[in-house]
Design a protein around this motif. Structure first.
Motif, PDB file in Angstrom:
ATOM      1  N   UNK A  33       0.824  -1.209   0.000  1.00  0.00           N
ATOM      2  CA  UNK A  33       0.000   0.000   0.000  1.00  0.00           C
ATOM      3  C   UNK A  33       0.852   1.251   0.000  1.00  0.00           C
ATOM      4  N   UNK A  34       1.671   1.416  -1.024  1.00  0.00           N
ATOM      5  CA  UNK A  34       2.581   2.566  -1.122  1.00  0.00           C
ATOM      6  C   UNK A  34       1.857   3.885  -0.873  1.00  0.00           C
ATOM      7  N   UNK A  35       2.346   4.702   0.039  1.00  0.00           N
ATOM      8  CA  UNK A  35       1.708   6.011   0.189  1.00  0.00           C
ATOM      9  C   UNK A  35       1.915   6.818  -1.094  1.00  0.00           C
ATOM     10  N   UNK A  36       0.959   7.582  -1.472  1.00  0.00           N
ATOM     11  CA  UNK A  36       1.094   8.407  -2.672  1.00  0.00           C
ATOM     12  C   UNK A  36       0.583   7.707  -3.913  1.00  0.00           C
ATOM     13  N   UNK A  37       0.488   6.403  -3.856  1.00  0.00           N
ATOM     14  CA  UNK A  37      -0.033   5.678  -5.011  1.00  0.00           C
ATOM     15  C   UNK A  37      -1.498   5.335  -4.722  1.00  0.00           C
ATOM     16  N   UNK A  38      -2.294   5.600  -5.709  1.00  0.00           N
ATOM     17  CA  UNK A  38      -3.724   5.345  -5.517  1.00  0.00           C
ATOM     18  C   UNK A  38      -3.941   3.914  -5.028  1.00  0.00           C
ATOM     19  N   UNK A  39      -4.713   3.799  -3.988  1.00  0.00           N
ATOM     20  CA  UNK A  39      -4.907   2.483  -3.396  1.00  0.00           C
ATOM     21  C   UNK A  39      -5.506   1.521  -4.416  1.00  0.00           C
ATOM     22  N   UNK A  40      -4.779   0.396  -4.578  1.00  0.00           N
ATOM     23  CA  UNK A  40      -5.283  -0.589  -5.530  1.00  0.00           C
ATOM     24  C   UNK A  40      -6.342  -1.447  -4.850  1.00  0.00           C
ATOM     25  N   UNK A  41      -7.267  -1.942  -5.613  1.00  0.00           N
ATOM     26  CA  UNK A  41      -8.332  -2.724  -4.992  1.00  0.00           C
ATOM     27  C   UNK A  41      -7.787  -3.967  -4.305  1.00  0.00           C
ATOM     28  N   UNK A  42      -6.664  -4.468  -4.822  1.00  0.00           N
ATOM     29  CA  UNK A  42      -6.158  -5.721  -4.260  1.00  0.00           C
ATOM     30  C   UNK A  42      -5.077  -5.499  -3.199  1.00  0.00           C
ATOM     31  N   UNK A  43      -4.869  -4.244  -2.821  1.00  0.00           N
ATOM     32  CA  UNK A  43      -3.811  -3.963  -1.852  1.00  0.00           C
ATOM     33  C   UNK A  43      -4.127  -4.567  -0.478  1.00  0.00           C
ATOM     34  N   UNK A  44      -3.120  -5.205   0.105  1.00  0.00           N
ATOM     35  CA  UNK A  44      -3.308  -5.836   1.418  1.00  0.00           C
ATOM     36  C   UNK A  44      -2.200  -5.392   2.375  1.00  0.00           C
ATOM     37  N   UNK A  45      -2.413  -5.643   3.647  1.00  0.00           N
ATOM     38  CA  UNK A  45      -1.389  -5.303   4.641  1.00  0.00           C
ATOM     39  C   UNK A  45      -0.194  -6.252   4.503  1.00  0.00           C
ATOM     40  N   UNK A  46       0.983  -5.716   4.780  1.00  0.00           N
ATOM     41  CA  UNK A  46       2.196  -6.552   4.732  1.00  0.00           C
ATOM     42  C   UNK A  46       2.085  -7.722   5.718  1.00  0.00           C
ATOM     43  N   UNK A  47       1.288  -7.499   6.762  1.00  0.00           N
ATOM     44  CA  UNK A  47       1.135  -8.561   7.770  1.00  0.00           C
ATOM     45  C   UNK A  47       0.447  -9.804   7.192  1.00  0.00           C
ATOM     46  N   UNK A  48      -0.207  -9.617   6.026  1.00  0.00           N
ATOM     47  CA  UNK A  48      -0.844 -10.777   5.379  1.00  0.00           C
ATOM     48  C   UNK A  48       0.091 -11.446   4.368  1.00  0.00           C
ATOM     49  N   UNK A  49       1.266 -10.899   4.193  1.00  0.00           N
ATOM     50  CA  UNK A  49       2.185 -11.450   3.180  1.00  0.00           C
ATOM     51  C   UNK A  49       2.941 -12.642   3.767  1.00  0.00           C
ATOM     52  N   UNK A  50       2.285 -13.785   3.750  1.00  0.00           N
ATOM     53  CA  UNK A  50       2.865 -14.976   4.400  1.00  0.00           C
ATOM     54  C   UNK A  50       4.216 -15.341   3.797  1.00  0.00           C
ATOM     55  N   UNK A  51       4.320 -15.265   2.464  1.00  0.00           N
ATOM     56  CA  UNK A  51       5.585 -15.644   1.820  1.00  0.00           C
ATOM     57  C   UNK A  51       6.722 -14.735   2.301  1.00  0.00           C
ATOM     58  N   UNK A  52       6.400 -13.419   2.468  1.00  0.00           N
ATOM     59  CA  UNK A  52       7.431 -12.461   2.889  1.00  0.00           C
ATOM     60  C   UNK A  52       7.856 -12.752   4.327  1.00  0.00           C
ATOM     61  N   UNK A  53       6.882 -13.084   5.153  1.00  0.00           N
ATOM     62  CA  UNK A  53       7.215 -13.379   6.558  1.00  0.00           C
ATOM     63  C   UNK A  53       8.080 -14.638   6.638  1.00  0.00           C
ATOM     64  N   UNK A  54       7.742 -15.639   5.795  1.00  0.00           N
ATOM     65  CA  UNK A  54       8.562 -16.860   5.796  1.00  0.00           C
ATOM     66  C   UNK A  54      10.002 -16.560   5.378  1.00  0.00           C
ATOM     67  N   UNK A  55      10.138 -15.688   4.371  1.00  0.00           N
ATOM     68  CA  UNK A  55      11.492 -15.351   3.908  1.00  0.00           C
ATOM     69  C   UNK A  55      12.264 -14.611   5.009  1.00  0.00           C
ATOM     70  N   UNK A  56      11.578 -13.688   5.689  1.00  0.00           N
ATOM     71  CA  UNK A  56      12.233 -12.950   6.778  1.00  0.00           C
ATOM     72  C   UNK A  56      12.619 -13.902   7.912  1.00  0.00           C
ATOM     73  N   UNK A  57      11.719 -14.814   8.216  1.00  0.00           N
ATOM     74  CA  UNK A  57      12.029 -15.802   9.278  1.00  0.00           C
ATOM     75  C   UNK A  57      13.251 -16.634   8.897  1.00  0.00           C
ATOM     76  N   UNK A  58      13.323 -16.995   7.631  1.00  0.00           N
ATOM     77  CA  UNK A  58      14.468 -17.787   7.158  1.00  0.00           C
ATOM     78  C   UNK A  58      15.775 -17.052   7.386  1.00  0.00           C
ATOM     79  N   UNK A  59      15.760 -15.759   7.114  1.00  0.00           N
ATOM     80  CA  UNK A  59      16.983 -14.963   7.337  1.00  0.00           C
ATOM     81  C   UNK A  59      17.326 -14.962   8.825  1.00  0.00           C
ATOM     82  N   UNK A  60      16.311 -14.729   9.659  1.00  0.00           N
ATOM     83  CA  UNK A  60      16.558 -14.690  11.103  1.00  0.00           C
ATOM     84  C   UNK A  60      17.140 -15.990  11.621  1.00  0.00           C
TER      85      UNK A  60
END
Ligand SMILES: Cc1cc2nc3c(=O)[nH]c(=O)nc-3n(C[C@H](O)[C@H](O)[C@H](O)COP(=O)(O)O)c2cc1C
Length: 384
Positions: A182-209
């Motif tokens: 949900x980039x600020x300044x960019x018109x909100x896209x209908x499919x925009x979701x919170x980063x907290x719902x990005x399971x794949x991203x959280x898994x990647x971050x966990x892997x790094x940790x």
């Protein structure tokens, strides 16, 4: 001893930063993997790091003048780096690279402690051992968060300086969050979701940790144990030394001590105190000199014997002398005692030594040596 991983996030946003959130996910994974590991999360942008002005003083054994700037906070961050055993960096991608703040910090990775200025000349070793001292031999992971493309370039952008100072980058995650952040300044896209719902991203971050947690102490480079920051300044005057009769006394009592030169039995008023060191020891010598001058004024004569140690062929002894003179200010300096000091002590003088003798012009007698790097314990006793 407890290990510590420091997480540094690099978004310029003050709130709702995806990279900062994913860093917290990575650090949580660290703690879950090994509860004994302590974690801390800081924001690079919370430190006011004044950009390097290119004066080159740090390459010339002189402290960076920006460190004295009341608004500069580089040193605050530096001591956090020193205390950490591993790092996780997390950043948004800006213009296919990292936000400028990262480079501002790296450009200022210079000696932050006066002790680190003790080097005779500047070369690649110095870069590794001095500029990269807080990073060398440690492990790190990196998370780069983009909306779309660019995380691969961003991940690579700090790799050269990190590798140059022997920081092992052992895990990384390049993440595209186009549907989520949900980039600020960019018109909100209908499919925009919170980063907290990005399971794949959280898994990647966990892997790094998890990877950084398990890699602590296993740098691909040689690890160099680095002393933790000393919270209390060493009080040289309160350091114990021993006299010829094995009696313990304090440096500050040297002036009033009667039996220092027991052979003559004379009282030792009007002593000379010599602080001896070569160019590697000059900063510490200056500290000792300043302290003795202040606290023993009128009771002793203080001198510095500056021994010129080994120098590379292309550096002249005159140059070293000039540099020593600059560091020592208006101290009484005696040069070219190399042979005498070596004959008397048979010791290397890359750590300061203190020599005491009567002022009656007798032959110098080495009574005490103090290795200030091993304080507060015993000074070795040597007779001349
Ligand atoms: C100045 C600026 C430049 C950006 N450049 C890129 C880019 O080159 N590629 C990209 O995919 N996203 C780019 N982005 C988007 C951010 O990388 C993305 O929104 C990221 O998730 C923001 O992370 P943060 O919330 O932690 O700040 C840019 C954003 C800003 C503010």
């Amino acid at each position: 001893m407890k290990k510590k991983i420091l997480g540094i996030s690099g978004s310029m946003k003050r709130q709702n930063s995806s990279s900062e959130y994913l860093l917290s996910v990575a650090l949580e994974a660290v703690r879950q993997q090994d509860p004994k590991i302590e974690t801390e999360q800081v924001r690079l942008n919370d430190y006011n790091i004044i950009p390097c002005e290119g004066c080159g003083n740090c390459m010339n054994s002189t402290a960076c003048h920006l460190l004295d700037h009341p608004e500069d906070q580089l040193e605050d961050l530096y001591w956090k780096l020193v205390d950490a055993d591993g790092f996780i960096f997390s950043s948004p991608v800006y213009a296919l690279s990292l936000p400028a703040q990262w480079k501002t910090w790296i450009d200022r990775c210079e000696p932050c402690s006066p002790k680190d200025l003790d080097y005779p000349y500047y070369n690649y070793d110095r870069v590794v051992n001095v500029k990269g001292k807080a990073l060398r031999g440690k492990v790190a992971g990196m998370i780069c968060v983009a909306a779309g493309p660019g995380h691969e370039w961003a991940l690579a952008s700090l790799l050269p300086p990190f590798t140059a100072v022997k920081l092992s980058m052992i895990a990384s995650a390049g993440i595209s969050l186009i549907e989520f952040d949900g980039q600020p300044g960019i018109q909100k896209r209908p499919w925009s979701q919170s980063v907290k719902d990005a399971e794949f991203a959280k898994l990647m971050a966990q892997g790094v940790g998890m990877r950084v947690a398990s890699a602590i102490g296993y740098s691909t480079f040689d690890a160099v144990p680095m002393k933790k920051r000393q919270t209390d300044q060493t009080d040289i005057l309160s350091m114990p030394v021993f006299d010829v009769d094995d009696q313990r006394f304090l440096v500050k009592d040297i002036a009033t001590k009667k039996s220092v030169n027991s052979a003559s039995g004379d009282s030792e008023n009007g002593k000379n105190i010599f602080i001896i060191g070569n160019q590697m020891a000059r900063e510490t010598c200056r500290e000792i000199y300043k302290q003795l001058e202040t606290d023993l004024a009128g009771k002793c004569n203080c001198y510095v014997i500056a021994v010129i140690g080994t120098t590379p062929e292309f550096i002249t002894r005159t140059f070293i002398k000039e540099k020593l003179q600059q560091v020592m200010g208006d101290a009484n300096i005696l040069f070219d005692w190399d042979d005498n000091v070596n004959d008397i002590t048979g010791k290397k003088v890359d750590k300061p030594m203190v020599l005491i003798c009567s002022s009656s012009g007798e032959q110098l007698k080495m009574l005490n040596t103090i290795d200030v790097n091993d304080v507060p314990e015993i000074a070795q006793f040597i007779t001349g």
